[in-house]
Design an enzyme around this catalytic site. Structure first.
Site, PDB file in Angstrom:
ATOM      1  N   TRP A 181      -1.708   0.117  -3.340  1.00  0.00           N
ATOM      2  CA  TRP A 181      -1.666  -0.878  -4.149  1.00  0.00           C
ATOM      3  C   TRP A 181      -2.695  -0.766  -5.054  1.00  0.00           C
ATOM      4  O   TRP A 181      -2.681  -1.653  -6.015  1.00  0.00           O
ATOM      5  CB  TRP A 181      -1.536  -2.058  -3.322  1.00  0.00           C
ATOM      6  CG  TRP A 181      -0.236  -2.315  -2.630  1.00  0.00           C
ATOM      7  CD1 TRP A 181      -0.162  -2.479  -1.207  1.00  0.00           C
ATOM      8  CD2 TRP A 181       0.962  -2.370  -3.052  1.00  0.00           C
ATOM      9  NE1 TRP A 181       1.010  -2.458  -0.626  1.00  0.00           N
ATOM     10  CE2 TRP A 181       1.991  -2.588  -2.014  1.00  0.00           C
ATOM     11  CE3 TRP A 181       1.626  -2.122  -4.194  1.00  0.00           C
ATOM     12  CZ2 TRP A 181       3.332  -2.467  -2.011  1.00  0.00           C
ATOM     13  CZ3 TRP A 181       2.950  -2.154  -4.510  1.00  0.00           C
ATOM     14  CH2 TRP A 181       3.651  -2.190  -3.448  1.00  0.00           C
ATOM     15  N   HIS A 214      13.228  -2.532   2.839  1.00  0.00           N
ATOM     16  CA  HIS A 214      13.615  -1.080   3.002  1.00  0.00           C
ATOM     17  C   HIS A 214      13.428  -0.723   4.438  1.00  0.00           C
ATOM     18  O   HIS A 214      13.993   0.257   4.722  1.00  0.00           O
ATOM     19  CB  HIS A 214      13.031  -0.070   1.973  1.00  0.00           C
ATOM     20  CG  HIS A 214      11.321  -0.023   2.552  1.00  0.00           C
ATOM     21  ND1 HIS A 214      10.672   1.219   1.769  1.00  0.00           N
ATOM     22  CD2 HIS A 214      10.667  -0.361   3.225  1.00  0.00           C
ATOM     23  CE1 HIS A 214       9.733   1.314   2.226  1.00  0.00           C
ATOM     24  NE2 HIS A 214       9.396   0.480   3.066  1.00  0.00           N
TER      25      HIS A 214
END
Length: 386
Positions: free
Chosen positions: A165, A296
């Site tokens: 990130w 996911h």
């Protein structure tokens, strides 16, 4: 004689078959500290000096350094017949641990966990399930026990997510203007591989809930709540991008305690931490929920369950921001996302999805006005409203 087409085909075959060797060169150089040593050195170093300082063999070190040069991870200059090595800009930016954009922790996690699972890809395809039993002796339904198999591995994974990130967080949070939401609950700031639970009736994975509260001109409160806060890295990107926001990181106790001990930024009053299980406990109040690299990991049924919980918690007019690597409409690209999807096969019970598949999941949970935005990077954004 071999025709040009045949030579090109063989060259492609070589690159494909030797790809694992390239990965191991990168992983080994990270583990040994090659890039850190060269970054700290005031001048380029020869192989003998690198070997002496790292405590490695002279022969192996020279072979590794020269291969890194061919991979453009290092550069070499010849001085008085001696090869002197130094980092490339790529290595200084992404592979030196002290760099603010370093990906070295994720490289180490991939070497120690992901790589071992991929050794059993053929069996994963046969069985249609992850390979934790063969790789780590962990039951396949306990997805995160392997990842959190020690405190050191837990911290490595959390640091790896922080690496991700630091590079991709801003682009996905800026894919849509989040400021108009009165209260934004962002579900998906990190990766789903996070929630280690001894009672895994839903195998609570790594979705955490960040509750972000955005102040509108010091008056109107807006709150973003990303599930899967982990180290709080995405929360940090969020408060940087939206200066008026406050973020609450929501995760299981062990992760929250590790985040407070190792990742808390002194003086950052806009980020707070709350313990809980997003599958079972009440979600923090917010207007926008963010799920980053969470869906996911799960089957459609489990995604539907989680999205339905978010929809119930979300106020009218609120929404959910899904951050994932999107497949093309036909599912046959991009290659990186296809590889990620295979990784979900060997490590989790989920997969990567197309925009249409995310739209269907969100619509079934009651969300509307689904928008998909590709960022041009590894991760994309999907925004839906209640």
């Amino acid at each position: 004689m071999t025709s040009p087409d045949a030579r090109a085909a063989l060259s492609l075959l070589d690159r494909c078959s030797q790809g694992f060797m390239v990965s191991q060169v990168l992983f080994a150089a990270c583990e040994l500290g090659v890039f850190d040593l060269l970054a700290e050195a005031p001048e380029p170093l020869d192989a003998a000096t690198v070997a002496r300082r790292l405590g490695t063999s002279s022969r192996g070190t020279e072979l590794l350094l020269d291969t890194c040069v061919s991979l453009k991870l290092l550069q070499v200059q010849m001085t008085s017949g001696k090869a002197l090595y130094e980092n490339t800009e790529l290595s200084n930016t992404y592979l030196v641990r002290s760099s603010p954009r370093s990906q070295s922790n994720m490289m180490l996690y991939m070497a120690r966990t992901t790589y071992l699972c991929w050794a059993h890809l053929a069996q994963a395809v046969r069985e249609g399930k992850n390979q934790y039993v063969k790789a780590f002796g962990v039951p396949s339904e306990q997805l995160f026990t392997a990842i959190y198999r020690s405190e050191g591995e837990r911290l490595l994974f959390m640091r790896g997510l922080q690496d991700i990130w630091s590079v991709h967080g801003r682009s996905v949070l800026a894919a849509f203007d989040l400021s108009p939401f009165p209260r934004v609950c962002d579900l998906g700031g990190e990766s789903v591989l996070q929630m280690l639970q001894l009672r895994l009736n839903f195998c609570v994975g790594s979705v955490q809930t960040l509750a972000l509260t955005v102040l509108n001109q010091g008056q109107e409160r807006r709150s973003l709540c990303p599930l899967l806060g982990c180290s709080g890295a995405l929360a940090k990107e969020c408060v940087s991008l939206y200066p008026g926001c406050r973020v609450t990181v929501f995760d299981i106790p062990a992760v929250i305690q590790a985040a407070k001990a190792h990742f808390l930024v002194a003086g950052e009053e806009r980020i707070s931490f709350q313990e809980g299980d997003f599958f079972e406990d009440p979600l923090p109040e917010a207007d926008l929920y963010v799920l980053a690299r969470v869906l996911h990991d799960w089957t459609d049924d489990r995604c539907s369950y989680l999205l339905a919980r978010i929809h119930r918690a979300c106020p009218p007019g609120g929404g959910v921001l899904v951050i994932e690597s999107l497949l093309d409409a036909d599912g046959r690209g991009p290659l990186t996302t296809q590889l990620y999807s295979l990784n979900m096969l060997v490590q989790t019970e989920g997969r990567e999805r197309t925009p249409a598949q995310y739209r269907a999941l969100l619509a079934a949970a009651g969300f509307r006005d689904v928008l998909c935005q590709r960022t041009g990077g590894t991760y994309d954004a999907v925004l839906a409203r209640k």
